[in-house]
Structure formats: structure tokens, C-alpha cells
Design an enzyme around this catalytic site. Structure first.
Site, PDB file in Angstrom:
ATOM      1  N   GLY A  12       0.825  -1.223   0.000  1.00 39.68           N
ATOM      2  CA  GLY A  12       0.000   0.000   0.000  1.00 39.68           C
ATOM      3  C   GLY A  12       0.848   1.257   0.000  1.00 39.68           C
ATOM      4  N   SER A 142      -6.303  -0.300  13.021  1.00 41.88           N
ATOM      5  CA  SER A 142      -7.002   0.996  13.061  1.00 41.88           C
ATOM      6  C   SER A 142      -7.588   1.230  14.439  1.00 41.88           C
ATOM      7  CB  SER A 142      -8.144   1.012  12.045  1.00 41.88           C
ATOM      8  OG  SER A 142      -8.928   2.178  12.212  1.00 41.88           O
ATOM      9  N   TYR A 156     -15.193  -3.087   7.473  1.00 46.27           N
ATOM     10  CA  TYR A 156     -13.856  -2.486   7.728  1.00 46.27           C
ATOM     11  C   TYR A 156     -13.464  -2.697   9.190  1.00 46.27           C
ATOM     12  CZ  TYR A 156     -10.172   1.088   8.076  1.00 46.27           C
ATOM     13  OH  TYR A 156      -8.978   1.752   8.316  1.00 46.27           O
ATOM     14  N   VAL A 157     -14.401  -2.399  10.095  1.00 49.32           N
ATOM     15  CA  VAL A 157     -14.105  -2.518  11.531  1.00 49.32           C
ATOM     16  C   VAL A 157     -13.767  -3.968  11.879  1.00 49.32           C
ATOM     17  CG1 VAL A 157     -15.044  -2.205  13.849  1.00 49.32           C
ATOM     18  CG2 VAL A 157     -15.577  -0.536  12.066  1.00 49.32           C
ATOM     19  N   LYS A 160     -10.305  -4.973  10.692  1.00 52.05           N
ATOM     20  CA  LYS A 160      -9.210  -4.433  11.509  1.00 52.05           C
ATOM     21  C   LYS A 160      -9.160  -5.131  12.878  1.00 52.05           C
ATOM     22  CE  LYS A 160      -7.523  -1.530   8.534  1.00 52.05           C
ATOM     23  NZ  LYS A 160      -6.148  -1.672   8.028  1.00 52.05           N
TER      24      LYS A 160
HETATM   25  N1  LIG Z   1      -6.155   7.368   7.062  1.00 49.21           N
HETATM   26  C1  LIG Z   1      -6.665   7.071   8.250  1.00 49.21           C
HETATM   27  O1  LIG Z   1      -7.314   7.927   8.904  1.00 49.21           O
HETATM   28  C2  LIG Z   1      -6.468   5.711   8.848  1.00 49.21           C
HETATM   29  C3  LIG Z   1      -6.903   5.506  10.159  1.00 49.21           C
HETATM   30  C4  LIG Z   1      -6.733   4.237  10.734  1.00 49.21           C
HETATM   31  C5  LIG Z   1      -6.121   3.227   9.999  1.00 49.21           C
HETATM   32  N2  LIG Z   1      -5.706   3.468   8.729  1.00 49.21           N
HETATM   33  C6  LIG Z   1      -5.056   2.369   8.027  1.00 49.21           C
HETATM   34  O2  LIG Z   1      -3.753   2.763   7.627  1.00 49.21           O
HETATM   35  C7  LIG Z   1      -3.392   2.130   6.391  1.00 49.21           C
HETATM   36  C8  LIG Z   1      -3.024   3.146   5.356  1.00 49.21           C
HETATM   37  O3  LIG Z   1      -4.063   4.116   5.266  1.00 49.21           O
HETATM   38  P1  LIG Z   1      -3.973   5.345   4.258  1.00 49.21           P
HETATM   39  O4  LIG Z   1      -4.796   6.424   4.844  1.00 49.21           O
HETATM   40  O5  LIG Z   1      -2.574   5.602   3.859  1.00 49.21           O
HETATM   41  O6  LIG Z   1      -4.802   4.711   3.026  1.00 49.21           O
HETATM   42  P2  LIG Z   1      -4.817   5.119   1.483  1.00 49.21           P
HETATM   43  O7  LIG Z   1      -6.161   4.743   0.968  1.00 49.21           O
HETATM   44  O8  LIG Z   1      -4.358   6.526   1.283  1.00 49.21           O
HETATM   45  O9  LIG Z   1      -3.707   4.141   0.871  1.00 49.21           O
HETATM   46  C9  LIG Z   1      -3.932   2.758   0.801  1.00 49.21           C
HETATM   47  C10 LIG Z   1      -3.017   2.172  -0.254  1.00 49.21           C
HETATM   48  O10 LIG Z   1      -3.311   0.772  -0.356  1.00 49.21           O
HETATM   49  C11 LIG Z   1      -3.334   0.431  -1.741  1.00 49.21           C
HETATM   50  N3  LIG Z   1      -4.166  -0.752  -1.950  1.00 49.21           N
HETATM   51  C12 LIG Z   1      -5.525  -0.831  -1.892  1.00 49.21           C
HETATM   52  N4  LIG Z   1      -5.929  -2.070  -2.194  1.00 49.21           N
HETATM   53  C13 LIG Z   1      -4.812  -2.804  -2.434  1.00 49.21           C
HETATM   54  C14 LIG Z   1      -4.591  -4.162  -2.784  1.00 49.21           C
HETATM   55  N5  LIG Z   1      -5.610  -5.015  -2.971  1.00 49.21           N
HETATM   56  N6  LIG Z   1      -3.311  -4.585  -2.930  1.00 49.21           N
HETATM   57  C15 LIG Z   1      -2.278  -3.712  -2.750  1.00 49.21           C
HETATM   58  N7  LIG Z   1      -2.428  -2.425  -2.463  1.00 49.21           N
HETATM   59  C16 LIG Z   1      -3.688  -1.974  -2.285  1.00 49.21           C
HETATM   60  C17 LIG Z   1      -3.904   1.669  -2.416  1.00 49.21           C
HETATM   61  O11 LIG Z   1      -3.603   1.696  -3.821  1.00 49.21           O
HETATM   62  C18 LIG Z   1      -3.233   2.783  -1.643  1.00 49.21           C
HETATM   63  O12 LIG Z   1      -1.984   3.134  -2.201  1.00 49.21           O
HETATM   64  C19 LIG Z   1      -4.588   1.261   6.020  1.00 49.21           C
HETATM   65  O13 LIG Z   1      -4.386  -0.032   6.549  1.00 49.21           O
HETATM   66  C20 LIG Z   1      -5.739   1.939   6.745  1.00 49.21           C
HETATM   67  O14 LIG Z   1      -6.812   1.067   6.987  1.00 49.21           O
HETATM   68  C21 LIG Z   1      -5.853   4.683   8.133  1.00 49.21           C
END
Ligand SMILES: NC(=O)c1ccc[n+]([C@@H]2O[C@H](COP(=O)([O-])OP(=O)(O)OC[C@H]3O[C@@H](n4cnc5c(N)ncnc54)[C@H](O)[C@@H]3O)[C@@H](O)[C@H]2O)c1
Length: 249
Positions: A12, A142, A156-157, A160
Site C-alpha cells: 500500500g 485501526s 472495515y471494523v 481491523k
Molecule cells: N487514514 C486514516 O485515517 C487511517 C486511520 C486508521 C487506519 N488506517 C489504516 O492505515 C493504512 C493506510 O491508510 P492510508 O490512509 O494511507 O490509506 P490510502 O487509501 O491513502 O492508501 C492505501 C493504499 O493501499 C493500496 N491498496 C488498496 N488495495 C490494495 C490491494 N488489494 N493490494 C495492494 N495495495 C492496495 C492503495 O492503492 C493505496 O496506495 C490502512 O491499513 C488503513 O486502513 C488509516
């Protein structure tokens, strides 16, 4: 350079946390496989790493596909010295819908990427790490797994929450092989994942956060770097909260 001579795989990496984690590990001397389903985005991340003087390689992966994950690990081994020292399971997708409106396909895709993807990536690197007698796995879960989420669907919840449980189980199973497994629960961050949220939601989160702001990708990357490093060698099966204190009660 705490990661000199080490190889890391981060999933990701095309944007958000994954981009910052890739840059931070490469800055620490790791050769990083920047894996994502979005290759142009991962390539942009690699360009940034190279501008920083680091080493990284963009690799396409769909973490929900076993064949694709196996290929990602094969590429890492072939290109970066036949070892995998660090795996960061960061890729995920987000969706918000009332439970009664969620289709089975919505459930399957979110759980496949967010939960099965972590299993598949771990399964693919465990034999390599066992043979090395060492390794660090960091799973990004998360805050939603702790508080039920305010802006996330039940799928989603649940995915995680599964990552948290898996982190504990993998800790029990893999510690004996020198493989250190931990998790990290980010609070809300203003990445593209949350870009569609109403600004009043973000304002409310900031108001309720003792440190008075949302999480940045760099906040997350620093904690991942700690958990992936030898400094965290006796922290195991834990999940670190990175949320500015919003869970203080
Ligand atoms: N942003 C937030 O507020 C937040 C809060 C809690 C947890 N998270 C977690 O942190 C992590 C990163 O979040 P973020 O905000 O950078 O998300 P984002 O959506 O900006 O980035 C996610 C990345 O994962 C890639 N991706 C999606 N599906 C994929 C797949 N099948 N195979 C490979 N790559 C794939 C996407 O192309 C993207 O580059 C995630 O696990 C998210 O659940 C984020």
C-alpha cells in the site's frame, strides 16, 4: 542507519501512510519493495526515495491474491539479496455504508484486502524469516478496531479487529523463530482514504484529541520504524496506539 543491509516489503505504498513508511525505512538504510495495486503511485514513491538517496523498487501486488503476493516476495528475494527482514502490512480499503446496505461483494472485497491480505503476506514471508532466524512484521490496523469506528462500515471494523487478533496469534506462533510481530492502530489522518469525509467530522476529532491535531503519515512512519527495528526487540504481540490521545478517558 538502523536498517542498513536489510530488505523490507511495504504494502500500500502508492500514497498515504505507505509512502511515508517506505521513505522512512529507506532513509534508515533498508532496500524497500514498494508494493501496491497502483503501480504509477508506487513508482512516484520510489522516485521520492531515490531523491532522498535511498533504494526502493515498485512492485505490483494485489494483496488479496495469493499468487500475486507470492510473486511480490519472489521479486523481493531476487532483487534485494535473498532476504526479507521487515514486512509492513499497510494496504487496505475503506468503505462506509449502513450495515443493512452492505452487499456480500462489499464485505468480501474489504475483508479480502484488509484481513486475508495480511494473512497472505505473512504466510509468504514466514518461511524466509524462519530460515533467517529473524524478522519483523508490523501490521497496520485501526483505532476503529478499538472503538468500533465512527466513519467506517462494519466490514472495515471487523477486518481491523481481525488484524489485531492475528497480530497476537502470530506473536505466539512466531516468537520462537526470532520473528517479532507487532501492530499499530492509527487514529484519523487526512490522507486520501479520508478525503471524502465532511470537514466537521475532522474538526470534531481534532477537538477531542488532547494533542490537538490529526495523525500525519510521518507520525505513523516513525512508530513503524521503531517496531521494525532492533530497538523493539522485546516488544511482541502488541499493538501501539498512535492517535494523539483521543482514547484517553
Ligand atoms: N487514514 C486514516 O485515517 C487511517 C486511520 C486508521 C487506519 N488506517 C489504516 O492505515 C493504512 C493506510 O491508510 P492510508 O490512509 O494511507 O490509506 P490510502 O487509501 O491513502 O492508501 C492505501 C493504499 O493501499 C493500496 N491498496 C488498496 N488495495 C490494495 C490491494 N488489494 N493490494 C495492494 N495495495 C492496495 C492503495 O492503492 C493505496 O496506495 C490502512 O491499513 C488503513 O486502513 C488509516
Amino acid at each position: 542507519m538502523e536498517f542498513a543491509g536489510q530488505t523490507a516489503i511495504v504494502t500500500g505504498t502508492a500514497r498515504g501512510f505507505g509512502r511515508a513508511i517506505t521513505r522512512r525505512l529507506a532513509w534508515g538504510g533498508a532496500r524497500v519493495v514498494a508494493a501496491d495495486i497502483n503501480v504509477p503511485g508506487a513508482e512516484e514513491t520510489v522516485t521520492l526515495v531515490r531523491q532522498d538517496g535511498g533504494e526502493a523498487l515498485a512492485v505490483q501486488v494485489d494483496v488479496a491474491s495469493a499468487a500475486s503476493v507470492e510473486m511480490m516476495v519472489k521479486t523481493a528475494l531476487a532483487r534485494f539479496g535473498g532476504r526479507v527482514d521487515i514486512l509492513v502490512n499497510n494496504a487496505a480499503i475503506w468503505q462506509l455504508l449502513p450495515t443493512e446496505e452492505l452487499s456480500e461483494a462489499d464485505w468480501d472485497r474489504v475483508v479480502d484486502v484488509n484481513l486475508k491480505g495480511v494473512f497472505l503476506c505473512c504466510r509468504a514471508v514466514i518461511p524466509v524469516m524462519k530460515q533467517q532466524g529473524r524478522g519483523h512484521i508490523v501490521n497496520i490496523a485501526s483505532i476503529a478496531a478499538r472503538n468500533g469506528g465512527t466513519m467506517a462500515g462494519v466490514h472495515y471494523v471487523a477486518s481491523k479487529g481481525g488484524v489485531l487478533a492475528m497480530t497476537k496469534k502470530l506473536g505466539k506462533e512466531l516468537g520462537q523463530y526470532g520473528i517479532v510481530v507487532n501492530g499499530l492502530n492509527p487514529g484519523t489522518s487526512q490522507t486520501e482514504m479520508t478525503a471524502t469525509w465532511d470537514p466537521t467530522i475532522i474538526e470534531g476529532i481534532i477537538r477531542n484529541t488532547p494533542l490537538g491535531r490529526t495523525v500525519t503519515p510521518e507520525d505513523i512512519a516513525e512508530v513503524v520504524a521503531f517496531l521494525a527495528s532492533d530497538a523493539a526487540r522485546f516488544v511482541h504481540g502488541e499493538t501501539v496506539e498512535v492517535n494523539g490521545g483521543i482514547l484517553c478517558d
